[in-house]
Write an enzyme that holds these catalytic residues in place. Sequence first.
Site, PDB file in Angstrom:
ATOM      1  N   ARG A 142       0.824  -1.213   0.000  1.00 10.90           N
ATOM      2  CA  ARG A 142       0.000   0.000   0.000  1.00 10.90           C
ATOM      3  C   ARG A 142       0.855   1.258   0.000  1.00 10.90           C
ATOM      4  O   ARG A 142       0.453   2.290  -0.522  1.00 10.90           O
ATOM      5  CB  ARG A 142      -0.928   0.003   1.217  1.00 10.90           C
ATOM      6  N   ARG A 199      -4.143 -15.406   3.507  1.00 15.13           N
ATOM      7  CA  ARG A 199      -5.567 -15.679   3.665  1.00 15.13           C
ATOM      8  C   ARG A 199      -6.110 -16.297   2.378  1.00 15.13           C
ATOM      9  O   ARG A 199      -5.792 -15.860   1.273  1.00 15.13           O
ATOM     10  CB  ARG A 199      -6.349 -14.397   3.988  1.00 15.13           C
ATOM     11  N   GLY A 241       1.010 -21.785   9.814  1.00 14.29           N
ATOM     12  CA  GLY A 241       2.109 -20.831   9.762  1.00 14.29           C
ATOM     13  C   GLY A 241       2.775 -20.554  11.096  1.00 14.29           C
ATOM     14  O   GLY A 241       3.983 -20.392  11.172  1.00 14.29           O
ATOM     15  N   HIS A 252      -2.940 -24.694   7.259  1.00 11.88           N
ATOM     16  CA  HIS A 252      -2.973 -23.416   7.988  1.00 11.88           C
ATOM     17  C   HIS A 252      -2.136 -23.526   9.268  1.00 11.88           C
ATOM     18  O   HIS A 252      -2.649 -23.367  10.384  1.00 11.88           O
ATOM     19  CB  HIS A 252      -4.406 -23.005   8.309  1.00 11.88           C
ATOM     20  N   GLU A 260     -12.015 -23.495   4.955  1.00  8.58           N
ATOM     21  CA  GLU A 260     -11.234 -24.250   5.933  1.00  8.58           C
ATOM     22  C   GLU A 260     -12.172 -24.711   7.049  1.00  8.58           C
ATOM     23  O   GLU A 260     -13.073 -23.974   7.440  1.00  8.58           O
ATOM     24  CB  GLU A 260     -10.123 -23.374   6.509  1.00  8.58           C
TER      25      GLU A 260
END
Length: 325
Positions: A183, A243, A292, A290, A272
């Site tokens: 961004r 995500r 991490g 998932h 999920e």
Amino acid sequence: MTATPPRLIRSVRLLDAAEARIRSEFTAPPPPDTAMDTPTAIALANEFKPFAMVVTHTAPLRKPDIAKLPDSVKLVATVSVGLDHLDVPALLERGIAVSNTPDVLTDCNADLAMMLVLAASRRAAEYFTLVKTTGWTKPLGMADMLGHRVSGKRLGIVGMGRIGQALARRARGFDMDILYHNRRRLDAAEEAGATYYATLEDMLPHCDIVSLHMPGNASAPPIINAQTLALLPRGSVLVNAARGSLVDEDALIDALQSGQLSGAGLDVYRHEPNPNPRLVALPNLFTTPHMGSATVETRTAMCMLALDNVAALAAGRPMPSPVTA
């Protein structure tokens, strides 16, 4: 700490060190045997009247749920960085503080992302299947099952926050060229020689590997779709440890089947814990469930940080990791 130990409930059993701390420093019911869902957590909150609720994604709190919480609740401390499962504005409007657990999981998430980069590029899923399942019964030829090296490749990072920067540091150890879309452009020290692109579309044609590290929004269209995948050089690799909502999985399936992508590494999925079976059946997809932050060290630190936030707010001190908007 206050003279009276703060009252809390947790929606999941925390790691052993955190459970020992709860017994020593807080007043709490026994830990649940299985993760609570939202109605169960709300019911316990109304019965126990806690000062704080320590939660994870298994007990999401939306505006209607928040309205059912007792007035005793002054803090919802999530054991995660992500806030997808919490209606933060509704909590703050109700006068309930919110905290999360950033920073402590940065390294483990970056480690796993680097693992996905390597595994997807080097066809780890196919090699594993050959040896463990199918049966490796004859020598492979010189040109059989060749992957792609990552050394010297161009890695595009989408979202250059803490985890994106940590992945970049690891990738430089493989002499990778770092490109990024964010961004805002980082300052020179944070950039560390990486090349900035103001738009995703401008960056993708220059990437051999793309790794996603930005927040997700289930109500927003995915940023990785048929159009953006087509901008990548043929044979590229996609990694997503951020995500599942960031990726159009139908478009991803098409790209993996057509060879537009030579491989992908995913730790997250749109649905999920039941990902698209068409997707996970693809041989050139390396998958993890998932995970991490899933190390003893990191999950313990996450639990402890959540409890640090409870203790600080109860004692009238600034929380170490508040969420303000």
